[in-house]
Design a protein around this motif. Structure first.
Motif, PDB file in Angstrom:
ATOM      1  N   UNK A  43       0.847  -1.201   0.000  1.00  0.00           N
ATOM      2  CA  UNK A  43       0.000   0.000   0.000  1.00  0.00           C
ATOM      3  C   UNK A  43       0.877   1.243   0.000  1.00  0.00           C
ATOM      4  N   UNK A  44       0.564   2.164  -0.899  1.00  0.00           N
ATOM      5  CA  UNK A  44       1.277   3.432  -0.950  1.00  0.00           C
ATOM      6  C   UNK A  44       0.273   4.550  -1.130  1.00  0.00           C
ATOM      7  N   UNK A  45       0.470   5.643  -0.394  1.00  0.00           N
ATOM      8  CA  UNK A  45      -0.444   6.785  -0.447  1.00  0.00           C
ATOM      9  C   UNK A  45       0.281   7.980  -1.047  1.00  0.00           C
ATOM     10  N   UNK A  46      -0.424   8.697  -1.927  1.00  0.00           N
ATOM     11  CA  UNK A  46       0.136   9.875  -2.578  1.00  0.00           C
ATOM     12  C   UNK A  46      -0.880  11.011  -2.506  1.00  0.00           C
ATOM     13  N   UNK A  47      -0.372  12.227  -2.517  1.00  0.00           N
ATOM     14  CA  UNK A  47      -1.226  13.421  -2.595  1.00  0.00           C
ATOM     15  C   UNK A  47      -0.719  14.252  -3.767  1.00  0.00           C
ATOM     16  N   UNK A  48      -1.637  14.973  -4.396  1.00  0.00           N
ATOM     17  CA  UNK A  48      -1.274  15.816  -5.534  1.00  0.00           C
ATOM     18  C   UNK A  48      -0.309  16.908  -5.100  1.00  0.00           C
ATOM     19  N   UNK A  49       0.597  17.227  -5.979  1.00  0.00           N
ATOM     20  CA  UNK A  49       1.547  18.306  -5.755  1.00  0.00           C
ATOM     21  C   UNK A  49       0.919  19.580  -6.326  1.00  0.00           C
ATOM     22  N   UNK A  50       0.936  20.646  -5.540  1.00  0.00           N
ATOM     23  CA  UNK A  50       0.378  21.910  -6.006  1.00  0.00           C
ATOM     24  C   UNK A  50       1.215  22.434  -7.166  1.00  0.00           C
ATOM     25  N   UNK A  51       0.564  23.031  -8.173  1.00  0.00           N
ATOM     26  CA  UNK A  51       1.322  23.606  -9.293  1.00  0.00           C
ATOM     27  C   UNK A  51       2.281  24.678  -8.810  1.00  0.00           C
ATOM     28  N   UNK A  52       3.402  24.824  -9.510  1.00  0.00           N
ATOM     29  CA  UNK A  52       4.378  25.857  -9.167  1.00  0.00           C
ATOM     30  C   UNK A  52       3.697  27.215  -9.231  1.00  0.00           C
ATOM     31  N   UNK A  53       3.898  28.011  -8.204  1.00  0.00           N
ATOM     32  CA  UNK A  53       3.312  29.346  -8.162  1.00  0.00           C
ATOM     33  C   UNK A  53       1.904  29.386  -7.619  1.00  0.00           C
ATOM     34  N   UNK A  54       1.359  28.227  -7.200  1.00  0.00           N
ATOM     35  CA  UNK A  54       0.005  28.214  -6.641  1.00  0.00           C
ATOM     36  C   UNK A  54       0.005  28.928  -5.297  1.00  0.00           C
ATOM     37  N   UNK A  55      -1.107  29.554  -4.971  1.00  0.00           N
ATOM     38  CA  UNK A  55      -1.238  30.252  -3.683  1.00  0.00           C
ATOM     39  C   UNK A  55      -1.123  29.265  -2.549  1.00  0.00           C
ATOM     40  N   UNK A  56      -0.456  29.675  -1.484  1.00  0.00           N
ATOM     41  CA  UNK A  56      -0.298  28.793  -0.315  1.00  0.00           C
ATOM     42  C   UNK A  56      -1.017  29.374   0.857  1.00  0.00           C
TER      43      UNK A  56
END
Length: 111
Positions: free
Chosen positions: A98-111
């Motif tokens: 089992x491996x869990x991943x989350x999407x990476x925010x696009x470069x320059x996206x608001x944080x």
């Protein structure tokens, strides 16, 4: 990784980051002689849940590597994965990884 990670939790890889839903990927081997019955067990356990089943593209004559994908749209992926794991327990050769991943925010996206 052998324990089921939370699947609808938030991930905070860095301070101040935006939380992202987790996607769960589970892979394991199935003996070639059991593919049809294992797929029937998967389909029955999956029901109407949007869980994808993929097979590795290789030429192993004895074992096939299957991957289940539990996307972020699945409201209770952990429960779905437990049900499917129980149904496929007799067919999985070795451990279910089992491996869990989350999407990476696009470069320059608001944080």
């Amino acid at each position: 990784m052998t324990s089921s990670p939370p699947t609808r939790a938030t991930v905070h890889p860095a301070a101040g980051s935006i939380a992202a839903p987790i996607e769960l990927y589970v892979y394991y081997k199935v003996h070639a002689d059991q593919l049809a019955v294992a797929q029937a067990a998967f389909e029955q356990a999956r029901g109407s849940r949007p869980v994808r089943l993929l097979q590795r593209h290789d030429n192993d004559p004895v074992f096939r590597t299957w991957m289940e994908i539990y996307g972020p749209e699945l409201p209770d992926a952990a429960d779905a994965e437990r049900r499917i794991a129980a149904a496929l327990g007799a067919y999985a050769q070795g451990p279910r990884h089992r491996e869990a991943f989350a999407a990476v925010a696009p470069v320059g996206a608001a944080r």
